[in-house]
Design a protein around this motif. Structure first.
Motif, PDB file in Angstrom:
ATOM      1  N   THR A 148     -30.287  93.555  37.954  1.00 27.58           N
ATOM      2  CA  THR A 148     -29.651  93.067  36.732  1.00 27.58           C
ATOM      3  C   THR A 148     -28.152  92.880  36.975  1.00 27.58           C
ATOM      4  O   THR A 148     -27.600  93.387  37.949  1.00 27.58           O
ATOM      5  N   LEU A 149     -27.522  92.185  36.041  1.00 29.50           N
ATOM      6  CA  LEU A 149     -26.075  92.006  36.082  1.00 29.50           C
ATOM      7  C   LEU A 149     -25.413  92.970  35.109  1.00 29.50           C
ATOM      8  O   LEU A 149     -25.968  93.270  34.049  1.00 29.50           O
ATOM      9  N   ASP A 150     -24.228  93.437  35.467  1.00 33.81           N
ATOM     10  CA  ASP A 150     -23.432  94.277  34.583  1.00 33.81           C
ATOM     11  C   ASP A 150     -22.977  93.443  33.381  1.00 33.81           C
ATOM     12  O   ASP A 150     -22.799  92.233  33.483  1.00 33.81           O
ATOM     13  N   ALA A 151     -22.749  94.111  32.254  1.00 34.94           N
ATOM     14  CA  ALA A 151     -22.354  93.428  31.023  1.00 34.94           C
ATOM     15  C   ALA A 151     -21.006  92.720  31.133  1.00 34.94           C
ATOM     16  O   ALA A 151     -20.703  91.832  30.330  1.00 34.94           O
ATOM     17  N   VAL A 152     -20.175  93.067  32.115  1.00 38.51           N
ATOM     18  CA  VAL A 152     -18.880  92.385  32.279  1.00 38.51           C
ATOM     19  C   VAL A 152     -19.017  91.036  32.987  1.00 38.51           C
ATOM     20  O   VAL A 152     -18.039  90.288  33.061  1.00 38.51           O
ATOM     21  N   SER A 153     -20.196  90.717  33.476  1.00 35.72           N
ATOM     22  CA  SER A 153     -20.416  89.406  34.104  1.00 35.72           C
ATOM     23  C   SER A 153     -20.129  88.328  33.064  1.00 35.72           C
ATOM     24  O   SER A 153     -20.553  88.431  31.909  1.00 35.72           O
ATOM     25  N   THR A 154     -19.408  87.290  33.474  1.00 29.87           N
ATOM     26  CA  THR A 154     -18.962  86.311  32.490  1.00 29.87           C
ATOM     27  C   THR A 154     -18.825  84.928  33.108  1.00 29.87           C
ATOM     28  O   THR A 154     -19.037  84.738  34.304  1.00 29.87           O
ATOM     29  N   VAL A 155     -18.474  83.976  32.267  1.00 30.13           N
ATOM     30  CA  VAL A 155     -18.241  82.601  32.694  1.00 30.13           C
ATOM     31  C   VAL A 155     -16.867  82.192  32.180  1.00 30.13           C
ATOM     32  O   VAL A 155     -16.574  82.330  30.994  1.00 30.13           O
ATOM     33  N   LEU A 156     -16.017  81.700  33.086  1.00 29.59           N
ATOM     34  CA  LEU A 156     -14.660  81.282  32.745  1.00 29.59           C
ATOM     35  C   LEU A 156     -14.491  79.806  33.049  1.00 29.59           C
ATOM     36  O   LEU A 156     -15.094  79.298  33.998  1.00 29.59           O
ATOM     37  N   ALA A 157     -13.677  79.116  32.259  1.00 28.94           N
ATOM     38  CA  ALA A 157     -13.439  77.696  32.492  1.00 28.94           C
ATOM     39  C   ALA A 157     -11.943  77.415  32.535  1.00 28.94           C
ATOM     40  O   ALA A 157     -11.167  77.993  31.768  1.00 28.94           O
ATOM     41  N   TYR A 158     -11.568  76.514  33.456  1.00 28.19           N
ATOM     42  CA  TYR A 158     -10.174  76.131  33.646  1.00 28.19           C
ATOM     43  C   TYR A 158     -10.074  74.609  33.633  1.00 28.19           C
ATOM     44  O   TYR A 158     -10.927  73.925  34.197  1.00 28.19           O
ATOM     45  N   ASP A 159      -9.011  74.088  33.023  1.00 31.88           N
ATOM     46  CA  ASP A 159      -8.808  72.647  33.065  1.00 31.88           C
ATOM     47  C   ASP A 159      -8.110  72.258  34.374  1.00 31.88           C
ATOM     48  O   ASP A 159      -7.815  73.134  35.201  1.00 31.88           O
ATOM     49  N   SER A 160      -7.831  70.983  34.553  1.00 33.75           N
ATOM     50  CA  SER A 160      -7.273  70.522  35.824  1.00 33.75           C
ATOM     51  C   SER A 160      -5.860  71.029  36.097  1.00 33.75           C
ATOM     52  O   SER A 160      -5.411  71.023  37.236  1.00 33.75           O
ATOM     53  N   SER A 161      -5.162  71.519  35.062  1.00 31.52           N
ATOM     54  CA  SER A 161      -3.831  72.097  35.274  1.00 31.52           C
ATOM     55  C   SER A 161      -3.910  73.580  35.620  1.00 31.52           C
ATOM     56  O   SER A 161      -2.897  74.199  35.920  1.00 31.52           O
ATOM     57  N   GLY A 162      -5.132  74.151  35.554  1.00 29.76           N
ATOM     58  CA  GLY A 162      -5.325  75.565  35.856  1.00 29.76           C
ATOM     59  C   GLY A 162      -5.295  76.461  34.633  1.00 29.76           C
ATOM     60  O   GLY A 162      -5.420  77.680  34.752  1.00 29.76           O
ATOM     61  N   ALA A 163      -5.140  75.881  33.452  1.00 29.44           N
ATOM     62  CA  ALA A 163      -5.107  76.668  32.216  1.00 29.44           C
ATOM     63  C   ALA A 163      -6.513  77.169  31.868  1.00 29.44           C
ATOM     64  O   ALA A 163      -7.490  76.419  31.962  1.00 29.44           O
ATOM     65  N   LEU A 164      -6.594  78.425  31.458  1.00 31.72           N
ATOM     66  CA  LEU A 164      -7.867  79.020  31.041  1.00 31.72           C
ATOM     67  C   LEU A 164      -8.253  78.456  29.681  1.00 31.72           C
ATOM     68  O   LEU A 164      -7.495  78.585  28.710  1.00 31.72           O
ATOM     69  N   ILE A 165      -9.414  77.810  29.588  1.00 31.72           N
ATOM     70  CA  ILE A 165      -9.863  77.190  28.336  1.00 31.72           C
ATOM     71  C   ILE A 165     -11.321  77.545  28.026  1.00 31.72           C
ATOM     72  O   ILE A 165     -12.034  76.772  27.395  1.00 31.72           O
ATOM     73  N   SER A 166     -11.737  78.749  28.433  1.00 28.36           N
ATOM     74  CA  SER A 166     -13.142  79.159  28.292  1.00 28.36           C
ATOM     75  C   SER A 166     -13.659  79.018  26.871  1.00 28.36           C
ATOM     76  O   SER A 166     -14.780  78.558  26.654  1.00 28.36           O
ATOM     77  N   SER A 167     -12.864  79.413  25.871  1.00 27.28           N
ATOM     78  CA  SER A 167     -13.350  79.397  24.494  1.00 27.28           C
ATOM     79  C   SER A 167     -13.618  77.979  23.996  1.00 27.28           C
ATOM     80  O   SER A 167     -14.365  77.789  23.041  1.00 27.28           O
ATOM     81  N   THR A 168     -13.056  76.982  24.647  1.00 30.77           N
ATOM     82  CA  THR A 168     -13.275  75.591  24.262  1.00 30.77           C
ATOM     83  C   THR A 168     -14.540  75.024  24.894  1.00 30.77           C
ATOM     84  O   THR A 168     -15.257  74.239  24.272  1.00 30.77           O
ATOM     85  N   ILE A 169     -14.849  75.432  26.106  1.00 26.73           N
ATOM     86  CA  ILE A 169     -15.927  74.821  26.898  1.00 26.73           C
ATOM     87  C   ILE A 169     -17.192  75.675  26.967  1.00 26.73           C
ATOM     88  O   ILE A 169     -18.303  75.159  26.982  1.00 26.73           O
ATOM     89  N   VAL A 170     -17.033  77.010  27.037  1.00 22.81           N
ATOM     90  CA  VAL A 170     -18.157  77.916  27.319  1.00 22.81           C
ATOM     91  C   VAL A 170     -18.634  78.608  26.050  1.00 22.81           C
ATOM     92  O   VAL A 170     -17.836  79.154  25.281  1.00 22.81           O
ATOM     93  N   THR A 171     -19.945  78.606  25.846  1.00 21.58           N
ATOM     94  CA  THR A 171     -20.544  79.315  24.717  1.00 21.58           C
ATOM     95  C   THR A 171     -21.896  79.894  25.137  1.00 21.58           C
ATOM     96  O   THR A 171     -22.465  79.491  26.151  1.00 21.58           O
ATOM     97  N   ASN A 172     -22.395  80.833  24.372  1.00 19.77           N
ATOM     98  CA  ASN A 172     -23.734  81.407  24.572  1.00 19.77           C
ATOM     99  C   ASN A 172     -23.961  81.961  25.976  1.00 19.77           C
ATOM    100  O   ASN A 172     -24.969  81.658  26.611  1.00 19.77           O
ATOM    101  N   ILE A 173     -23.046  82.798  26.463  1.00 16.86           N
ATOM    102  CA  ILE A 173     -23.220  83.425  27.774  1.00 16.86           C
ATOM    103  C   ILE A 173     -24.374  84.414  27.701  1.00 16.86           C
ATOM    104  O   ILE A 173     -24.465  85.208  26.763  1.00 16.86           O
ATOM    105  N   ALA A 174     -25.259  84.348  28.699  1.00 15.39           N
ATOM    106  CA  ALA A 174     -26.417  85.248  28.735  1.00 15.39           C
ATOM    107  C   ALA A 174     -26.630  85.750  30.161  1.00 15.39           C
ATOM    108  O   ALA A 174     -26.295  85.078  31.131  1.00 15.39           O
ATOM    109  N   ARG A 175     -27.182  86.956  30.254  1.00 12.98           N
ATOM    110  CA  ARG A 175     -27.515  87.574  31.529  1.00 12.98           C
ATOM    111  C   ARG A 175     -28.993  87.959  31.487  1.00 12.98           C
ATOM    112  O   ARG A 175     -29.398  88.745  30.637  1.00 12.98           O
ATOM    113  N   THR A 176     -29.771  87.403  32.406  1.00 12.34           N
ATOM    114  CA  THR A 176     -31.195  87.709  32.491  1.00 12.34           C
ATOM    115  C   THR A 176     -31.497  88.037  33.942  1.00 12.34           C
ATOM    116  O   THR A 176     -31.425  87.159  34.805  1.00 12.34           O
ATOM    117  N   GLY A 177     -31.810  89.301  34.219  1.00 10.12           N
ATOM    118  CA  GLY A 177     -31.980  89.704  35.609  1.00 10.12           C
ATOM    119  C   GLY A 177     -30.676  89.476  36.338  1.00 10.12           C
ATOM    120  O   GLY A 177     -29.630  89.969  35.925  1.00 10.12           O
TER     121      GLY A 177
END
Length: 107
Positions: free
Chosen positions: A30-59
């Motif tokens: 299994t994966l630890d609960a801190v496993s996540t998905v992050l998104a960055y635009d072409s300038s390197g700015a963190l924009i995860s809340s704009t692009i990423v939703t419904n993160i899930a961990r299965t096995g």
């Protein structure tokens, strides 16, 4: 460098996943609960809340839905998985190209 490349339109909600079998030690079922998905635009700015939703961990599979984005922009989406037993962290990178007329690089 990206492990995979995908395209979507600005209005499309696209599910995506990485399977960390063989990437994390075999002791990790299994994966630890801190496993996540992050998104960055072409300038390197963190924009995860704009692009990423419904993160899930299965096995040892880390998944999410990719949404929104600006037409013509390329995003770096980092799937960061931490093993539930080994506590080792591994990353897989997706290059997400947002185009209103996608060429369907990856089905």
């Amino acid at each position: 460098m990206a492990h995979e490349v995908a395209e979507k339109s600005t209005t499309e909600l696209r599910p995506y996943q990485f399977d960390f079998t063989g990437v994390l030690p075999s002791t990790d079922a299994t994966l630890d609960a801190v496993s996540t998905v992050l998104a960055y635009d072409s300038s390197g700015a963190l924009i995860s809340s704009t692009i990423v939703t419904n993160i899930a961990r299965t096995g040892v599979i880390l998944s999410c839905d990719l949404q929104n984005g600006s037409n013509g922009e390329d995003y770096k989406v980092v799937f960061r998985a931490k093993g539930g037993t080994s506590a080792k962290t591994r990353e897989r990178v997706l290059e997400l190209r947002v185009r209103n007329n996608p060429s369907n690089l990856v089905a």
